[in-house]
Design an enzyme around this catalytic site. Sequence first.
Site, mmCIF file in Angstrom:
data_model
loop_
_atom_site.group_PDB
_atom_site.id
_atom_site.type_symbol
_atom_site.label_atom_id
_atom_site.label_comp_id
_atom_site.label_asym_id
_atom_site.label_seq_id
_atom_site.Cartn_x
_atom_site.Cartn_y
_atom_site.Cartn_z
ATOM 1 N N GLY A 98 69.165 32.110 48.977
ATOM 2 C CA GLY A 98 70.156 32.502 47.981
ATOM 3 C C GLY A 98 71.225 31.465 47.706
ATOM 4 C CG ASN B 158 62.779 40.215 49.562
ATOM 5 O OD1 ASN B 158 63.011 41.419 49.449
ATOM 6 N ND2 ASN B 158 63.339 39.461 50.496
ATOM 7 C CE LYS C 114 66.629 38.151 49.410
ATOM 8 N NZ LYS C 114 67.442 37.048 49.824
ATOM 9 C CD GLU D 198 62.463 33.949 53.272
ATOM 10 O OE1 GLU D 198 62.179 33.935 52.084
ATOM 11 O OE2 GLU D 198 63.209 34.796 53.779
ATOM 12 C CG HIS E 297 64.694 38.618 54.987
ATOM 13 N ND1 HIS E 297 65.988 38.175 54.950
ATOM 14 C CD2 HIS E 297 64.065 38.083 53.926
ATOM 15 C CE1 HIS E 297 66.132 37.397 53.876
ATOM 16 N NE2 HIS E 297 64.985 37.330 53.238
ATOM 17 C CB SER F 100 66.861 28.162 46.824
ATOM 18 O OG SER F 100 68.057 28.749 47.311
HETATM 19 P P1 PGA Z 1 66.018 33.593 47.535
HETATM 20 O O1 PGA Z 1 65.623 34.597 48.703
HETATM 21 O O2 PGA Z 1 64.736 33.269 46.787
HETATM 22 O O3 PGA Z 1 66.986 34.365 46.682
HETATM 23 O O4 PGA Z 1 66.607 32.386 48.152
HETATM 24 C C1 PGA Z 1 64.434 34.459 49.417
HETATM 25 C C2 PGA Z 1 64.377 35.493 50.501
HETATM 26 O O5 PGA Z 1 65.385 35.693 51.184
HETATM 27 O O6 PGA Z 1 63.336 36.131 50.720
#
Ligand code: PGA
Length: 230
Positions: free
Chosen positions: A155, A13, A15, A149, A100, A187
């Site tokens: 993050g 992803n 983003k 999630e 999300h 993460s």
């Molecule tokens: P992250 O994000 O791996 O940076 O924690 C995962 C997500 O929000 O899909």
Amino acid sequence: MVGSPKPLWIVANFKSHETIQESIEWISTVGPHVEDRPEVQIIVCPTFTSLAEVKHAAMVGNYRLQIGSQDISPFEEGAYTGEEAAPLLKELANYAIIGHSERRTNFQETDEMVAKKVAMATEAGITPIVCVQGAETPVPDGCTVVAYEPVFAIGTGTPDTPQNANEVATKLKEKYGQDLNVLYGGSVTEENIKAFLEQDLINGSLIGGASLDPEQFLRILEVVYKQNRG
Ligand code: PGA
């Protein structure tokens, strides 16, 4: 895990990151290493602006990468300025991340909107990957893949424990049926993904930050393939 390899979905992803050029470079770095294995789907979800070029690059390279969007319109094709309707997205994507937590928080997306988006996606033949923040988040009808999630893990560098993720997967399957595939996201890194995939009921991962650097993502894929071979 012993026996036949379980089906896995590994989702990158991006983003709101990566230019078109960076996305294409990512495809040409990662694409050649995606193995022809029907039980492991590798799905890249770039920005809307990169989708067409990403799809083209994957096609030209004949890579087994699947393409996903990060959202989808809750409406039909029509007078909805700024929206990406499912029948149009279908030209570019086989999957769509829906609901999300960043969309729920920043764009006031509700469970009802998520359900509408899922309906639009499935009608158009796009597989929704619905993000749930816990076992209490409703999973709309027609979902086959969800990503657990927890907000605290996104993050932050602090993932949930693999055991707790498996617990949530257990609850989701009890509620919505054993055929529901549950991914974990939040993460995930090359260091910790193995522990999540080792859980009986975790069928893959949704990866944000650690998916952006193609070399880092390749190291994640190495772990995924190695583990899935048993
Ligand atoms: P992250 O994000 O791996 O940076 O924690 C995962 C997500 O929000 O899909």
